[in-house]
Design an enzyme around this catalytic site. Sequence first.
Site, short mmCIF file in Angstrom:
data_model
loop_
_atom_site.label_atom_id
_atom_site.label_comp_id
_atom_site.label_asym_id
_atom_site.label_seq_id
_atom_site.Cartn_x
_atom_site.Cartn_y
_atom_site.Cartn_z
N ASP A 276 -28.48 18.78 -57.37
CA ASP A 276 -29.42 19.79 -56.92
C ASP A 276 -30.81 19.80 -57.64
O ASP A 276 -30.69 20.31 -58.85
CB ASP A 276 -28.93 20.94 -56.71
CG ASP A 276 -29.71 22.32 -56.27
OD1 ASP A 276 -30.48 21.88 -55.39
OD2 ASP A 276 -29.93 23.08 -57.41
N GLY A 326 -35.24 19.89 -47.48
CA GLY A 326 -35.98 21.13 -47.31
C GLY A 326 -36.39 21.22 -48.74
O GLY A 326 -36.09 21.18 -49.63
N GLY A 328 -39.18 23.81 -49.87
CA GLY A 328 -40.24 24.95 -49.94
C GLY A 328 -39.80 25.92 -48.64
O GLY A 328 -40.73 26.96 -48.43
N CYS A 333 -38.36 30.98 -52.27
CA CYS A 333 -39.08 29.87 -53.00
C CYS A 333 -40.60 30.18 -52.71
O CYS A 333 -41.20 30.39 -51.66
CB CYS A 333 -38.77 28.99 -51.96
SG CYS A 333 -39.50 27.31 -51.93
N ASP A 365 -31.57 22.67 -45.35
CA ASP A 365 -31.56 23.77 -46.35
C ASP A 365 -32.75 24.52 -46.52
O ASP A 365 -33.69 24.07 -46.91
CB ASP A 365 -31.36 22.92 -47.74
CG ASP A 365 -31.41 23.70 -48.90
OD1 ASP A 365 -30.99 24.97 -48.82
OD2 ASP A 365 -31.45 23.46 -50.08
N GLY A 367 -34.70 28.46 -45.12
CA GLY A 367 -35.71 28.71 -43.90
C GLY A 367 -35.25 29.51 -42.75
O GLY A 367 -35.92 29.82 -41.82
N GLY A 388 -29.08 30.97 -47.71
CA GLY A 388 -29.12 31.55 -48.99
C GLY A 388 -29.42 32.85 -48.67
O GLY A 388 -28.68 33.72 -48.49
N GLY A 424 -34.78 33.15 -56.24
CA GLY A 424 -34.66 31.85 -56.05
C GLY A 424 -34.31 31.25 -57.34
O GLY A 424 -34.39 31.98 -58.37
N ARG A 434 -30.58 30.67 -67.06
CA ARG A 434 -29.84 29.39 -67.60
C ARG A 434 -30.36 28.75 -68.69
O ARG A 434 -29.45 28.06 -69.51
CB ARG A 434 -30.52 28.18 -66.33
CG ARG A 434 -29.70 27.88 -65.06
CD ARG A 434 -29.98 27.00 -64.37
NE ARG A 434 -31.31 26.40 -64.18
CZ ARG A 434 -31.97 27.07 -62.99
NH1 ARG A 434 -31.19 27.98 -62.51
NH2 ARG A 434 -33.17 26.82 -62.84
#
Length: 515
Positions: A276, A326, A328, A333, A365, A367, A388, A424, A434
């Site tokens: 990803d 996908g 954006g 995002c 992915d 939207g 999401g 996001g 992270r």
Amino acid sequence: MADDPEVELSSRCAYGTAAVGAMDLIHLVRGCTFDDFLLVPQLGVVPSRDPARIDLTARFTRGITLRRPLVSANMDTITRASMAIVLAEEGGIGVIDRGFRAGDIGPQVAEISAVKRTQHGIVADPHTIGEPARIFEARHLMARTGVGTLVVVDGARRIRGLLTERDVRFVQGGATVADRMTPREQLVMHEGTISLADAERIMTERKIKKLPLVAADGTVLGLITAKDLLKHREHPFATRDDHGRLRVAAAVGATGDFLERAVEVQRAGADAVVIDIAHGHSTVMERAIEQLRQRLGAVDLIAGNVATADGARFLLDRGADAIKVGIGPGAGCTTRSATNFGVPQVEALVQCRRAIADRVPLIADGGLRRDGSLVEALLFGGDTVMLGSAFAGTEETPGEIVLKAVLMPESQKIVRVPFKVFRGMASIGAVRDRLDLEDAAPGELETLGAEGLEVSVPARGSARTIIHDMLKHLCSSVSYGGAESLGDLRERFWSEPGRYLIRLSEASRRESFER
Ligand code: XMP
């Protein structure tokens, strides 16, 4: 006019859809996304819109088929074990995000193991204990593994008995496993392997909750439990692996600890690995696929994200087993406003689908803001859809509930409303977590170039209810589309897109979607 079908039809042909074939579709969708279209209702042929009766089967990867085309996004505020379990039970699949500290692989592995452990068909490797062991040891083992039944074995792994939670409850002192177990002579067992249906029949007839499977010499081959069989009945569309365990996917990156992480998640039982990165049409991705393929062998590799025909072909040629489309469109995002790059999602899906036909499944992915867009994503190109924000704030999302004071407009009273965070994966918060940058100065964080939002969303009930609603709406779409199944609808749409598509004006968009 609406009373006269002839007039309605001819006016629609004249002013609504142009006669588009598959070749023209790419032009028609140029610059378009979900809210730019409606679909024309056709003669309905399904007797019922019941999701239990309409086939929504979809390919997730080359090797994995889902009964429901829904995937939960690999975002650290969306998919951890609880979300992945619900998705898989309902026939979709969840992708455990990689939003854990770099090098800290254990937590992601734990989430995957939790999904794989919840249900089984045949437990191929049940937890075992020896007869001389003390009851307190058995209790520890049960607590540590979360397993309520231990198979008692001798040194050669031959069955000696079964020990359950009930057998150890309230037992004090130095009792041993042998003292408390149900011995082999009193057990109903099955020699060799068995289908789950036959196991259920034996367990019903003999009124037992556990059925050990053994070889002729008594060596333990597996264990079937009534609890697992009930789960199978309760979730007939569930996404399971060959051992009857729920399936789950896991995301990794393309740099840093990604190889190690991928090896560990595969070992923990991840059924697919998602590479990803924001820009999947890149040399970084190319190298990552090459290295992962070498290290992981035949595991299903999903790569993304891309949004163009070239991008999709690039990933197909490098051996991706599914492609995530996908750039954006996601609710969390900000890539498009920050970089001005991206492709409206419907155009992206059509481009990618046209480029690769059905050689590899596509995941649409991001939207999807309303259920009606599901069918669009699945017709324009997606084999499955990844969601999401649609699941944000549900019980199954990770993260704490925070009570916030909200002014109610009608009563002008302030009430405390429960919220959860949705962000996001490229938002400052997610990147900071992270990268272990908790102590970084604000200036340093700004230079991370965040491309994601962090918002609070009202906490709501279970994602299961949302999924059920989505599936009902999707089945209604199949019915309106004059098809018998999702696959049938897709074929009809692609053989004659002009029959279905209405490009909306500003006014018709308002009439359709603004309430
Ligand atoms: P929805 O609209 O369902 O989209 O919330 C989920 C997808 O959004 C993508 N995503 C991001 N894209 N910056 C981005 O450019 C981000 O911070 C970000 N976080 C998530 C991702 O593809 C996800 O599946």
